[in-house]
Write an enzyme that holds these catalytic residues in place. Structure first.
Site, PDB file in Angstrom:
ATOM      1  N   LYS A  21       7.381   1.853  -1.770  1.00 34.75           N
ATOM      2  CA  LYS A  21       5.930   1.609  -1.704  1.00 34.75           C
ATOM      3  C   LYS A  21       5.742   0.458  -3.091  1.00 34.75           C
ATOM      4  CE  LYS A  21       1.472   1.964  -1.778  1.00 34.75           C
ATOM      5  NZ  LYS A  21       0.867   2.906  -2.071  1.00 34.75           N
ATOM      6  N   LYS A  73      -2.539  -0.354 -12.351  1.00 38.30           N
ATOM      7  CA  LYS A  73      -1.681   0.784 -12.250  1.00 38.30           C
ATOM      8  C   LYS A  73      -0.542   0.695 -11.645  1.00 38.30           C
ATOM      9  CE  LYS A  73      -1.856   3.818  -9.455  1.00 38.30           C
ATOM     10  NZ  LYS A  73      -1.259   4.418  -8.254  1.00 38.30           N
TER      11      LYS A  73
END
Length: 309
Positions: free
Chosen positions: A169, A237
């Site tokens: 990811k 983030k």
């Protein structure tokens, strides 16, 4: 199988609806009880904490903001470890740190739990439709046990041992964000040189410059909303986690660093809640160029699941 879902945000909320639609007895929890209104109307049951949830289900699915929130899900005063984890599956779909998560789940495994990491790619429309690609890591038996739940939400892509899903990811998002930042420069340059954005887009697709960002995200620039369903604060983030992984592996990161700086600039100018593609608006505004294109651009969050049509 009874399934619990923790985290009913933009992506998680829609994924949880597809678990309910698939016929699983579903329990839900979020720090904002109002986030569960639609799910309860669809037949889900509310629980008051992760601890209460794991006592009632066979499988917990989580999708929260990041590592500290996952720590709270597992180790908090009302966390999963305060309940009976023996034999229970934990499918986490959060974008997180592989090193952090491999350490975090050790007490869950010691308590008899079966962790599977399954971070997702795509956008909110994929979460609505239930066809999110999911990077799935874990023991083969655990992945197979989790398969029916995962496939209710999307496409299972096995990546090996636990934690590899988080790796996949992060590097996926590395390429995504670098391309998103670069597209603004290319589009503005093309327009200033005489090539209109709609023509540019049509001729770029299907060639060497093509990508998910090209196909899926450019219309949000044309429409002028820049896709607030994935805000800058989430981009930052993720970019922080990507930078951390690059440093851990000793990998050069000049392109990522430039991309990260551009996203921080977008956040400073337009705010943390602005859409991810405002990373391109930075270039537009500095050039005094607008990339609006008239058209019936369906926003990702306006897609409707076929069962609701």
């Amino acid at each position: 199988m009874k399934v619990g879902f923790i985290g009913l945000g933009t992506m998680g909320g829609n994924a949880a609806k597809n678990i309910i639609r698939a016929g699983f007895e579903t329990y839900v929890f979020d720090l904002r009880p109002e986030a569960a209104t639609d799910h309860i109307a669809m037949g889900a049951k509310w629980v008051d904490s992760p601890r209460d949830m794991i006592g009632q289900v066979d499988c917990v699915v989580s999708m929260v903001f990041g590592p500290p929130h996952l720590d709270a899900v597992l180790n908090g005063p009302e966390g999963l470890l305060k309940g009976d984890c023996q034999g229970k599956l934990w499918i986490d779909m959060t974008t997180s740190s592989p090193r952090f998560m491999r350490e975090l789940v050790k007490p869950f495994v010691a308590a008899g739990g079966r962790p599977v990491d399954a971070p997702v790619t795509g956008s909110v429309d994929a979460a609505i439709r239930g066809d999110m690609p999911m990077f799935v890591g874990g023991e083969d038996a655990d992945v197979e046990a989790a398969r029916p739940v995962i496939e209710a939400m999307g496409e299972l892509r096995k990546v090996g041992k636990y934690g590899n899903g988080y790796v996949a990811k992060l590097v996926n998002n590395q390429l995504w964000k670098v391309h998103a930042a670069a597209i603004g420069e290319a589009m503005v340059c093309a327009k200033k040189a005489g090539l209109e954005p709609d023509v540019w887009w049509e001729v770029m697709k299907g060639g060497a410059a093509d990508s998910f960002v090209m196909q899926h995200d450019v219309p949000s620039i044309f429409a002028g909303h820049y896709d607030p369903s994935f805000p800058i604060k989430l981009c930052l983030k993720d970019l922080g986690l990507i930078k951390e992984l690059l440093e851990e592996t000793g990998t050069r990161s000049e392109m990522l660093d430039a991309c990260y700086a551009r996203f921080r600039e977008a956040g400073d100018r337009y705010g943390a809640e602005a859409g991810e593609m405002t990373v391109c608006k930075v270039v537009e505004d500095d050039a005094g160029v607008e990339l609006r294109v008239s058209g019936d651009w369906v926003a990702p969050w306006e897609v409707i699941h076929q069962a609701a049509e």
